[in-house]
Design a protein around this motif. Structure first.
Motif, mmCIF file in Angstrom:
data_model
loop_
_atom_site.group_PDB
_atom_site.id
_atom_site.type_symbol
_atom_site.label_atom_id
_atom_site.label_comp_id
_atom_site.label_asym_id
_atom_site.label_seq_id
_atom_site.Cartn_x
_atom_site.Cartn_y
_atom_site.Cartn_z
ATOM 1 N N ALA A 162 0.830 -1.212 0.000
ATOM 2 C CA ALA A 162 0.000 0.000 0.000
ATOM 3 C C ALA A 162 0.863 1.260 0.000
ATOM 4 O O ALA A 162 0.567 2.226 -0.718
ATOM 5 C CB ALA A 162 -0.936 -0.003 1.207
ATOM 6 N N VAL A 163 1.923 1.261 0.773
ATOM 7 C CA VAL A 163 2.824 2.420 0.837
ATOM 8 C C VAL A 163 3.433 2.685 -0.539
ATOM 9 O O VAL A 163 3.453 3.831 -1.014
ATOM 10 C CB VAL A 163 3.933 2.194 1.893
ATOM 11 N N ILE A 164 3.904 1.634 -1.199
ATOM 12 C CA ILE A 164 4.504 1.785 -2.527
ATOM 13 C C ILE A 164 3.486 2.351 -3.507
ATOM 14 O O ILE A 164 3.797 3.247 -4.293
ATOM 15 C CB ILE A 164 5.082 0.439 -3.021
ATOM 16 N N MET A 186 9.621 -1.923 2.733
ATOM 17 C CA MET A 186 8.973 -0.616 2.678
ATOM 18 C C MET A 186 7.952 -0.464 3.800
ATOM 19 O O MET A 186 7.799 0.619 4.366
ATOM 20 C CB MET A 186 8.327 -0.396 1.310
ATOM 21 N N GLY A 187 7.258 -1.536 4.143
ATOM 22 C CA GLY A 187 6.344 -1.496 5.276
ATOM 23 C C GLY A 187 7.088 -1.241 6.573
ATOM 24 O O GLY A 187 6.638 -0.475 7.430
ATOM 25 N N MET A 210 6.682 1.972 9.082
ATOM 26 C CA MET A 210 6.370 1.823 10.510
ATOM 27 C C MET A 210 7.421 2.516 11.370
ATOM 28 O O MET A 210 7.100 3.095 12.395
ATOM 29 C CB MET A 210 6.277 0.343 10.897
ATOM 30 N N ASP A 211 8.658 2.459 10.951
ATOM 31 C CA ASP A 211 9.757 3.014 11.737
ATOM 32 C C ASP A 211 9.882 4.525 11.588
ATOM 33 O O ASP A 211 10.138 5.223 12.561
ATOM 34 C CB ASP A 211 11.070 2.348 11.323
ATOM 35 N N ASP A 219 7.534 10.016 4.962
ATOM 36 C CA ASP A 219 8.702 10.720 4.421
ATOM 37 C C ASP A 219 9.904 9.789 4.322
ATOM 38 O O ASP A 219 10.644 9.819 3.334
ATOM 39 C CB ASP A 219 9.039 11.951 5.265
ATOM 40 N N ALA A 220 10.110 8.985 5.349
ATOM 41 C CA ALA A 220 11.218 8.029 5.324
ATOM 42 C C ALA A 220 11.005 7.002 4.209
ATOM 43 O O ALA A 220 11.947 6.665 3.474
ATOM 44 C CB ALA A 220 11.350 7.331 6.669
ATOM 45 N N ALA A 221 9.780 6.510 4.069
ATOM 46 C CA ALA A 221 9.477 5.530 3.026
ATOM 47 C C ALA A 221 9.735 6.123 1.645
ATOM 48 O O ALA A 221 10.314 5.466 0.775
ATOM 49 C CB ALA A 221 8.032 5.050 3.151
ATOM 50 N N LYS A 222 9.334 7.360 1.450
ATOM 51 C CA LYS A 222 9.555 8.016 0.161
ATOM 52 C C LYS A 222 11.042 8.153 -0.128
ATOM 53 O O LYS A 222 11.502 7.884 -1.243
ATOM 54 C CB LYS A 222 8.885 9.394 0.148
#
Length: 148
Positions: free
Chosen positions: A53-55, A126-127, A131-132, A136-139
């Motif tokens: 979902a994040v991706i 990526m999940g 979570m961590d 912004d970090a995921a991007k």
């Protein structure tokens, strides 16, 4: 920690986990957990669902930010940019398979060479990043590994 020196991996993804439990979960396959009596909620499965979902959000947001507003075209571009082959190549680029805790049968079959398996590992990563460290970090990580 399951790895003696994780700093090289952190450099490859451009991110350092504050809570390494998320990373450990993201790298733990269900088969490995079953073989080692590890609770199944310590595996990558829930993080892969979240990471998928994040991706999708990151890629769709990027497509819209580039100026695309037609629903069908957004969908077409998303499908081109988020698929097993693309995610698998990202996993190969960061040598993710070398860090994953595979089950014995998975190791003997080299299961990570299957398109979907390594793609699922990227989703779990990526999940875990989300979570961590949040979106912004995921991007930032997805951009660093070549997904954006």
């Amino acid at each position: 920690m399951l790895l003696n020196d994780i700093s090289e991996f952190y450099e490859r993804i451009g991110y350092t986990f504050q809570n390494e439990d998320y990373l450990i979960h993201a790298l733990t396959r269900t088969a490995f957990a079953r073989e080692n009596n590890i609770p199944l909620d310590y595996t990558m499965d829930y993080l892969a669902v979240l990471g998928d979902a994040v991706i999708e959000i990151l890629v769709i947001s990027d497509i819209i930010a580039s100026g695309e507003t037609v629903k069908g075209e957004i969908t077409r571009q998303k499908v081109d940019r988020v698929n097993m082959s693309v995610l698998r190549s990202l996993g190969e680029k960061i040598e993710l398979a070398d860090l994953v805790l595979w089950g014995k049968g998975e190791i003997s079959m080299h299961i990570w060479t299957s398109g979907r398996v390594l793609a699922e590992c990227i989703e779990a990563l990526m999940g875990a990043v989300y979570m961590d460290g949040g979106m912004d970090a995921a991007k930032a990580v997805f951009k660093t590994v070549g997904g954006l």
